[in-house]
Design a protein around this motif. Structure first.
Motif, PDB file in Angstrom:
ATOM      1  N   VAL A  28       0.822  -1.156  -0.004  1.00 43.09           N
ATOM      2  CA  VAL A  28       0.131  -0.071  -0.019  1.00 43.09           C
ATOM      3  C   VAL A  28       0.770   1.183  -0.064  1.00 43.09           C
ATOM      4  O   VAL A  28       1.984   1.388   0.720  1.00 43.09           O
ATOM      5  N   VAL A  33      -2.764   7.066  -0.713  1.00 42.39           N
ATOM      6  CA  VAL A  33      -4.067   6.681   0.156  1.00 42.39           C
ATOM      7  C   VAL A  33      -4.464   8.100   0.597  1.00 42.39           C
ATOM      8  O   VAL A  33      -5.506   8.409   0.540  1.00 42.39           O
ATOM      9  N   CYS A  37      -8.065   9.602  -0.795  1.00 43.31           N
ATOM     10  CA  CYS A  37      -9.121   9.294  -0.020  1.00 43.31           C
ATOM     11  C   CYS A  37     -10.060  10.579   0.207  1.00 43.31           C
ATOM     12  O   CYS A  37      -9.485  11.621   0.281  1.00 43.31           O
ATOM     13  N   VAL A 124      -6.687   4.802   8.350  1.00 40.58           N
ATOM     14  CA  VAL A 124      -6.085   4.062   7.213  1.00 40.58           C
ATOM     15  C   VAL A 124      -5.517   2.657   7.939  1.00 40.58           C
ATOM     16  O   VAL A 124      -5.743   1.749   7.411  1.00 40.58           O
ATOM     17  N   THR A 157      -3.444  -0.556  -2.856  1.00 44.89           N
ATOM     18  CA  THR A 157      -3.760   0.671  -2.557  1.00 44.89           C
ATOM     19  C   THR A 157      -5.325   1.272  -2.775  1.00 44.89           C
ATOM     20  O   THR A 157      -5.919   1.954  -2.195  1.00 44.89           O
ATOM     21  N   ASP A 158      -5.552   1.105  -4.289  1.00 44.88           N
ATOM     22  CA  ASP A 158      -6.853   1.688  -4.696  1.00 44.88           C
ATOM     23  C   ASP A 158      -7.984   0.747  -3.768  1.00 44.88           C
ATOM     24  O   ASP A 158      -9.053   1.522  -3.327  1.00 44.88           O
ATOM     25  N   ILE A 160      -7.802   0.097  -0.762  1.00 49.29           N
ATOM     26  CA  ILE A 160      -7.683   0.691   0.642  1.00 49.29           C
ATOM     27  C   ILE A 160      -8.488   2.049   0.521  1.00 49.29           C
ATOM     28  O   ILE A 160      -9.188   2.466   1.475  1.00 49.29           O
ATOM     29  N   VAL A 161      -8.189   2.819  -0.662  1.00 47.63           N
ATOM     30  CA  VAL A 161      -8.883   4.117  -0.823  1.00 47.63           C
ATOM     31  C   VAL A 161     -10.453   3.868  -0.769  1.00 47.63           C
ATOM     32  O   VAL A 161     -11.179   4.848  -0.226  1.00 47.63           O
TER      33      VAL A 161
END
Length: 172
Positions: A28, A33, A37, A124, A157-158, A160-161
């Motif tokens: 990540v 992020v 976000c 996060v 990463t995407d 998590i966003v």
């Protein structure tokens, strides 16, 4: 000597067995992020609203300094030595004041940014923990922390966003 050799053989065997263990690893980018976000976007807007007037004042001061420098160069021949030295001292003082203002401005932005990012980073971390458990990850690494290569399927990463944005829309 035999004990050291025996321990090194056992250690090598243990490490080789753990290397073959099947584990899912994710990567990540925390910076990505935070910037992308909804929490991070809201923070950026808040920071912009708070610091934009200060930024404009600093830019205005810089423009005035350039104008003063230009005047000094143009009036250099016409001014007497004492008047010229006074103007140069005034110019140097204003340059120092401007530099101090820039440094103070940057420090304020950095301190405020860290203060604003802390609750976002806590969210996060929570989302990454929940996502990792739900998706069966053994480990999730921060991509700028020494990861030199990560395959396409390993970067989450995407995802998590997306999870963070769901959390913000839910009002949490």
């Amino acid at each position: 000597m035999k004990k050291v050799f025996f321990l090194s053989v056992i250690l090598t065997l243990l490490l080789s067995v753990s290397a073959f263990a099947q584990g899912k690893v994710g990567v990540v980018s925390l910076q990505y992020v935070i910037v992308n976000c909804d929490y991070g976007k809201a923070m950026a807007e808040k920071m912009k609203a708070k610091f934009e007037p200060m930024q404009k004042n600093i830019e205005k001061d810089a423009t005035e300094l350039k104008k003063l420098e230009s005047e000094l160069k143009n009036q250099d021949i016409a001014l007497k030595l004492e008047a010229k030295q006074d103007k140069q001292r005034e110019y140097r003082r204003k340059v120092r004041d401007h530099q101090d203002s820039v440094v103070a401005f940057r420090q304020k932005i950095q301190a405020e940014s860290q203060k604003e990012q802390q609750p976002i980073l806590e969210r996060v971390q929570k989302v990454i923990n929940e996502y990792g458990k739900a998706k069966g990850y053994e480990m999730i690494l921060e991509s700028s922390g020494g990861v030199l290569y990560a395959g396409d399927g390993i970067d989450i990463t995407d995802a998590i966003v997306t999870e963070l944005n769901k959390l913000k829309k839910a009002g949490k």
